[in-house]
Motif scaffolding. Sequence first.
Motif, PDB file in Angstrom:
ATOM      1  N   GLY A 401      -7.965  -0.357  -9.884  1.00  0.00           N
ATOM      2  CA  GLY A 401      -7.994  -0.173  -8.441  1.00  0.00           C
ATOM      3  C   GLY A 401      -6.917   0.785  -7.980  1.00  0.00           C
ATOM      4  O   GLY A 401      -5.753   0.658  -8.349  1.00  0.00           O
ATOM      5  N   LEU A 402      -7.307   1.781  -7.174  1.00  0.00           N
ATOM      6  CA  LEU A 402      -6.366   2.632  -6.462  1.00  0.00           C
ATOM      7  C   LEU A 402      -7.050   3.086  -5.180  1.00  0.00           C
ATOM      8  O   LEU A 402      -8.271   3.111  -5.098  1.00  0.00           O
ATOM      9  CB  LEU A 402      -5.920   3.831  -7.305  1.00  0.00           C
ATOM     10  N   GLY A 403      -6.228   3.398  -4.164  1.00  0.00           N
ATOM     11  CA  GLY A 403      -6.863   3.689  -2.885  1.00  0.00           C
ATOM     12  C   GLY A 403      -5.960   4.321  -1.867  1.00  0.00           C
ATOM     13  O   GLY A 403      -5.042   5.084  -2.205  1.00  0.00           O
ATOM     14  N   VAL A 404      -6.165   3.977  -0.571  1.00  0.00           N
ATOM     15  CA  VAL A 404      -5.584   4.748   0.528  1.00  0.00           C
ATOM     16  C   VAL A 404      -4.807   3.894   1.526  1.00  0.00           C
ATOM     17  O   VAL A 404      -4.487   4.366   2.614  1.00  0.00           O
ATOM     18  CB  VAL A 404      -6.686   5.549   1.258  1.00  0.00           C
ATOM     19  N   GLY A 405      -4.493   2.651   1.201  1.00  0.00           N
ATOM     20  CA  GLY A 405      -3.806   1.784   2.152  1.00  0.00           C
ATOM     21  C   GLY A 405      -2.306   1.747   1.946  1.00  0.00           C
ATOM     22  O   GLY A 405      -1.740   2.424   1.091  1.00  0.00           O
ATOM     23  N   TYR A 406      -1.646   0.924   2.774  1.00  0.00           N
ATOM     24  CA  TYR A 406      -0.211   0.650   2.624  1.00  0.00           C
ATOM     25  C   TYR A 406       0.039  -0.758   3.135  1.00  0.00           C
ATOM     26  O   TYR A 406      -0.836  -1.346   3.796  1.00  0.00           O
ATOM     27  CB  TYR A 406       0.629   1.708   3.343  1.00  0.00           C
ATOM     28  N   PRO A 407       1.203  -1.378   2.839  1.00  0.00           N
ATOM     29  CA  PRO A 407       1.395  -2.791   3.195  1.00  0.00           C
ATOM     30  C   PRO A 407       1.263  -3.098   4.680  1.00  0.00           C
ATOM     31  O   PRO A 407       0.946  -4.228   5.047  1.00  0.00           O
ATOM     32  CB  PRO A 407       2.820  -3.079   2.694  1.00  0.00           C
ATOM     33  N   GLY A 408       1.477  -2.107   5.528  1.00  0.00           N
ATOM     34  CA  GLY A 408       1.370  -2.338   6.969  1.00  0.00           C
ATOM     35  C   GLY A 408       0.000  -2.066   7.542  1.00  0.00           C
ATOM     36  O   GLY A 408      -0.150  -1.991   8.770  1.00  0.00           O
ATOM     37  N   SER A 409      -1.015  -1.940   6.697  1.00  0.00           N
ATOM     38  CA  SER A 409      -2.363  -1.619   7.183  1.00  0.00           C
ATOM     39  C   SER A 409      -2.992  -2.748   7.996  1.00  0.00           C
ATOM     40  O   SER A 409      -4.016  -2.551   8.635  1.00  0.00           O
ATOM     41  CB  SER A 409      -3.281  -1.278   6.006  1.00  0.00           C
ATOM     42  N   ARG A 410      -2.387  -3.916   7.963  1.00  0.00           N
ATOM     43  CA  ARG A 410      -2.874  -5.083   8.726  1.00  0.00           C
ATOM     44  C   ARG A 410      -4.296  -5.480   8.339  1.00  0.00           C
ATOM     45  O   ARG A 410      -5.146  -5.769   9.203  1.00  0.00           O
ATOM     46  CB  ARG A 410      -2.768  -4.843  10.227  1.00  0.00           C
ATOM     47  N   VAL A 411      -4.526  -5.493   7.048  1.00  0.00           N
ATOM     48  CA  VAL A 411      -5.831  -5.929   6.549  1.00  0.00           C
ATOM     49  C   VAL A 411      -6.085  -7.369   6.976  1.00  0.00           C
ATOM     50  O   VAL A 411      -5.201  -8.217   6.869  1.00  0.00           O
ATOM     51  CB  VAL A 411      -5.867  -5.796   5.012  1.00  0.00           C
ATOM     52  N   HIS A 412      -7.273  -7.649   7.491  1.00  0.00           N
ATOM     53  CA  HIS A 412      -7.710  -8.966   7.968  1.00  0.00           C
ATOM     54  C   HIS A 412      -7.038  -9.355   9.292  1.00  0.00           C
ATOM     55  O   HIS A 412      -7.282 -10.458   9.785  1.00  0.00           O
ATOM     56  CB  HIS A 412      -7.455 -10.072   6.932  1.00  0.00           C
ATOM     57  N   SER A 413      -6.203  -8.501   9.850  1.00  0.00           N
ATOM     58  CA  SER A 413      -5.493  -8.820  11.092  1.00  0.00           C
ATOM     59  C   SER A 413      -5.931  -7.878  12.209  1.00  0.00           C
ATOM     60  O   SER A 413      -6.547  -6.839  11.949  1.00  0.00           O
ATOM     61  CB  SER A 413      -3.981  -8.686  10.892  1.00  0.00           C
ATOM     62  N   PRO A 414      -5.595  -8.207  13.472  1.00  0.00           N
ATOM     63  CA  PRO A 414      -5.831  -7.252  14.546  1.00  0.00           C
ATOM     64  C   PRO A 414      -5.078  -5.953  14.297  1.00  0.00           C
ATOM     65  O   PRO A 414      -4.037  -5.923  13.643  1.00  0.00           O
ATOM     66  CB  PRO A 414      -5.290  -7.986  15.776  1.00  0.00           C
ATOM     67  N   ASN A 415      -5.627  -4.856  14.817  1.00  0.00           N
ATOM     68  CA  ASN A 415      -5.036  -3.519  14.705  1.00  0.00           C
ATOM     69  C   ASN A 415      -4.983  -3.010  13.266  1.00  0.00           C
ATOM     70  O   ASN A 415      -4.043  -2.315  12.863  1.00  0.00           O
ATOM     71  CB  ASN A 415      -3.646  -3.481  15.349  1.00  0.00           C
ATOM     72  N   GLU A 416      -6.014  -3.336  12.485  1.00  0.00           N
ATOM     73  CA  GLU A 416      -6.146  -2.799  11.132  1.00  0.00           C
ATOM     74  C   GLU A 416      -6.195  -1.272  11.203  1.00  0.00           C
ATOM     75  O   GLU A 416      -6.820  -0.685  12.098  1.00  0.00           O
ATOM     76  CB  GLU A 416      -7.426  -3.333  10.487  1.00  0.00           C
ATOM     77  N   HIS A 417      -5.552  -0.607  10.236  1.00  0.00           N
ATOM     78  CA  HIS A 417      -5.516   0.850  10.251  1.00  0.00           C
ATOM     79  C   HIS A 417      -5.128   1.412   8.897  1.00  0.00           C
ATOM     80  O   HIS A 417      -4.649   0.687   8.030  1.00  0.00           O
ATOM     81  CB  HIS A 417      -4.526   1.349  11.306  1.00  0.00           C
ATOM     82  N   ILE A 418      -5.329   2.715   8.752  1.00  0.00           N
ATOM     83  CA  ILE A 418      -4.781   3.464   7.619  1.00  0.00           C
ATOM     84  C   ILE A 418      -4.075   4.693   8.170  1.00  0.00           C
ATOM     85  O   ILE A 418      -4.494   5.266   9.179  1.00  0.00           O
ATOM     86  CB  ILE A 418      -5.855   3.895   6.598  1.00  0.00           C
ATOM     87  N   ARG A 419      -2.987   5.068   7.519  1.00  0.00           N
ATOM     88  CA  ARG A 419      -2.283   6.287   7.908  1.00  0.00           C
ATOM     89  C   ARG A 419      -3.016   7.484   7.303  1.00  0.00           C
ATOM     90  O   ARG A 419      -3.409   7.466   6.141  1.00  0.00           O
ATOM     91  CB  ARG A 419      -0.836   6.242   7.419  1.00  0.00           C
ATOM     92  N   ILE A 420      -3.172   8.516   8.100  1.00  0.00           N
ATOM     93  CA  ILE A 420      -3.949   9.678   7.663  1.00  0.00           C
ATOM     94  C   ILE A 420      -3.304  10.327   6.447  1.00  0.00           C
ATOM     95  O   ILE A 420      -3.994  10.786   5.536  1.00  0.00           O
ATOM     96  CB  ILE A 420      -4.122  10.670   8.825  1.00  0.00           C
TER      97      ILE A 420
END
Length: 441
Positions: A401-420
Amino acid sequence: MEAFLEEAKALLAELVALPTVSAEGRALEEGAKKVAEVLEGLGLRAELKRGYGPPVVLAEGGVGERTLLFYNHYDVQPPDPLELWATDPFTLVEKEGAWYARGAHDDKGELVARVVALRLFQEKHGFLPRVRFVVEGEEEVGSPHLADFVRDHKEALGAEAILWEAGGVDARGRPYLYAGLKGIVALELRVKTAAFDLHSSYGAVVENPIYRLSKALASLRDEEGRVLVEGFYHRVRPLTPLEMEVLAEIPDESEALKEAFGVRDFLGGARNLEFNQRLYAEPCINFNGFHAGYGGPGSKTVLPAEAYAKLDVRLVPDQDPEEIPTLLRRHLEAHGFHDVEVVVLEKGERPARSDLAHPFVALARRALEEAFGEKAVLYPNMAGSGPMHPFLHHLGAPAVGLGVGYPGSRVHSPNEHIRIRDFERGVLALLRLLELYFLEG
């Protein structure tokens, strides 16, 4: 790359606009059809496979002697609580260098990154490499039908290597990859001591279910978190020297996490290698919630009739999730808790770990390091769970597994996001992996 980023943003906006919440059965048919359309736009042949819960998208195409299989999912977590979102969860919004929406990272953003990487490869090298995609719609509810699907379609899924759904950078911006996932089984313990709630004065002569259940829960683990259930560890596969070496190489983030989490200390005072080994390579029992009696304002003098607790058990190779409820029942009965009922809430997932010595693991690590310009962190497996085991078992191929997220992406939480910027670097790493795998071998 700028044009591809604009294409990625537009494509991600289309995908997140579909509220594919598997826990609620929302928009899953529409989501599957949209994913098939996206993959057909790459030049792949895509079809919807039915009979395994929501449609599973299976796609393949390209040329070459080697095949790479991509695993992703199109379902997402519920957006609740809605009041904590700064924007509409199902409308992609760009602000402060990030894309916000439910599924922006988990897992629609990851799927889009793979589509963009394949487009870049195609433009740069003039052909589409031989790839397959399996994109399911039940990952967020435990993938209850996926094992059967993989078993029944193992020929159609055949590949020499598998690229798992997600990844990214750690808290310090270092790229990471992982070669496995823990297993899981979700349970509920219940106890009832009366036909209905009683006046609290009867507490002098009637057993309280809160006391009963709390004692039962306390018997399951010691103060350092080690599970006390007899037979719990007997299937745990010993770590190989290479796995121990990889665990020792993982940077110690215990102090940073301690501060970030606001905890006094970790169980057993774990640090460095012990911390990494416990988090990534050892099983555990976790209590999710305890429910009983009155919890409202003021006082209510009541003796509740029943109590129940939810828990999940994280497993490592070669533990069997189907065996865990039996072991718990035996433990409770042996300790005098015959009245405590064990209920399985969801079909469990088996743990999985690829061979860290497999060349594909080294290839993926090299791709990350060339794209990011720094050493990548390799995890034998992540602390979380997912449906990787059926693929390793039936296909006999390694998964990374490798990808495009970071620990602050708020997965499963409100305001989920990825940094461009993470998305862009992740796409370049995926492109480099495709080149290493298909062009350099």
